[in-house]
Design a protein around this motif. Structure first.
Motif: not given
Lengths: 171, 169
Positions: A46-60, A78-82
Motif C-alpha cells: 500500500y501507499f504512504y501518502l505524505r505532503f511536503n516531505n513531512d514524515a512526522f506524526s501529523n496525519y490521521s 495520529v500517525t505519520t502518513f495517510i
C-alpha cells in the motif's frame, strides 16, 4: 475558456522504486487530483501518502471498505502518513487490476489543515480484495508543494506504475 | 492546456431504452469518466444498472460493491454475475434522477481494465441507496464501446435519463 482540469505531471516507473514524488507543485489551482494505477514487487503493498516531505506524526485517516464479504471501518489515530490502497492493497498482478483516485482540496491555502478523500480498488483474479473510501488529514497549514506516494514495502513499487497529478481550477 | 473533454452525450428520448450506449470511443485519451443521471420506469424504488465493454457478454468481469440504504449496509461480489459489472442504482422516483460517476484509467492500454463507480440517489422514499463499487474487465483490448443496462425485467431508462462520456488527457 480557461482550462479547469489540467495535467500537471505524469510518471510511469520503469524500475522498482521507493515511490513516486510530485515536487514543485504550483499554487495555481484550487484542488488537486491524483490517479494512480500501481503494481508492486510484493503482495499486499500500500501507499504512504505524505505532503511536503513531512514524515512526522501529523496525519490521521479513516476509511470504510469491503472485501465483498463484509463491510469494515478503520480509524488510524495520529500517525505519520495517510494510508491509500490501504486495506484493499495492491499486488503483483501484471494486468494492473488496481487503481486509486485521490482528491486534495484547497491544497494551497496557508491558513487551514489539508483534507483528502481517496477511492481505491483492487479487482484482480485470483487476488480480489475489494474497494475502499478513505478520508485523511494533514495537520499543517502550509501550502502543499510536494506529494509523495511511498511504497509501504520499502523500495517495492513495481515497474509499470502510472501516476498522474491534475490541477483543478475554480471558475 | 485543458485535459478533460466531452466525447459523447446520450439522452434518452420519449421512448424508454433498456440500454445507454457509447460507441466508436477514440483511443487518444488517457482515462475515461462517465457522469450519469438515471431513472428507471420499473415502478419500484430503483433498478440496478450494470456495465459492459466492447459488447462482451462473456464471463470476463468481476466486481465488488459496498452500498447502503441509510438503514442497512450491504456488500457483494458479482451480484449480477461475471458477465457484467454492477454499477449502482437508477432512481424509480418520477421526478428525481440518481447520479453515477464511473472512472476508467488507462482504458486504451494493454492491461485489464479497472473501473471505479460512485452512485447515489435520494428520493425521499424509504429505499434509496449510496453505492461504492469497483470492477474489472479481464480483457487487454482498448475500450471502444460502453453499454449501461437496466436489470429489472421489462424496465428501461425513461426520457431525460442522460449520460456523458468525458476523455481525460
Amino acid at each position: 475558456m480557461p482550462a479547469t482540469y489540467e495535467l500537471i505531471q505524469t510518471t510511469t516507473t520503469t524500475t522498482s522504486s521507493a515511490g513516486i514524488t510530485f515536487d514543485n507543485i504550483s499554487s495555481n489551482f484550487t484542488d488537486l487530483r491524483i490517479i494512480v494505477t500501481p503494481i508492486s514487487v510484493v503482495a499486499s503493498n500500500y501507499f504512504y501518502l505524505r505532503f511536503n516531505n513531512d514524515a512526522f506524526s501529523n496525519y490521521s485517516f479513516n476509511e470504510i471498505y469491503t472485501n465483498g464479504s463484509g463491510a469494515f471501518g478503520y480509524q488510524s489515530g495520529v500517525t505519520t502518513f495517510i494510508g491509500v490502497l490501504f486495506y484493499t492493497t495492491f499486488g503483483t498482478d501484471s494486468n494492473n487490476g488496481y487503481m486509486c483516485a485521490i482528491d486534495i482540496f484547497d491544497y494551497s491555502n496557508a491558513t487551514s489543515y489539508k483534507n483528502i478523500i481517496s477511492r481505491a480498488s483492487a479487482v484482480t483474479d485470483p487476488n480480489y480484495p475489494g474497494t475502499e473510501l478513505t478520508a485523511g488529514g494533514w495537520f499543517n497549514t502550509a501550502a502543499i508543494t510536494r506529494i509523495d506516494l511511498v511504497s509501504a514495502s520499502t523500495n517495492n513499487l513495481g515497474s509499470g506504475t502510472v501516476a498522474s497529478l491534475y490541477g483543478i481550477k475554480a471558475a | 492546456m485543458a485535459s478533460m473533454y466531452p466525447i459523447q452525450n446520450v439522452t434518452v428520448g420519449s421512448t424508454a431504452s433498456t440500454t445507454i450506449d457509447f460507441t466508436s470511443i477514440p483511443n487518444n485519451y488517457t482515462d475515461l469518466m462517465l457522469l450519469c443521471s438515471l431513472r428507471t420506469n420499473s415502478g419500484g424504488a430503483s433498478s440496478s444498472v450494470t456495465l459492459r465493454f466492447n459488447s462482451d457478454t462473456g464471463t470476463n468481469y468481476k466486481d465488488k460493491s459496498l452500498y447502503g440504504s441509510g438503514v442497512v449496509v450491504f456488500v457483494g461480489s458479482d451480484i449480477y454475475g461475471t458477465d457484467e459489472i454492477y454499477s449502482g442504482e437508477a432512481s424509480g422516483d418520477t421526478s428525481l434522477f440518481s447520479v453515477t460517476k464511473v472512472y476508467i484509467p488507462n482504458y486504451a492500454g494493454n492491461k485489464y481494465k479497472v473501473v471505479q463507480i460512485e452512485s447515489g440517489q435520494e428520493d425521499n422514499q424509504t429505499t434509496a441507496y449510496t453505492f461504492l463499487g469497483c470492477g474489472v474487465w479481464k480483457n487487454t483490448a482498448a475500450i471502444t464501446s460502453i453499454s449501461f443496462r437496466i436489470t429489472s425485467a421489462g424496465a428501461g431508462f425513461p426520457q431525460y435519463s442522460t449520460a456523458t462520456l468525458y476523455g481525460i488527457k
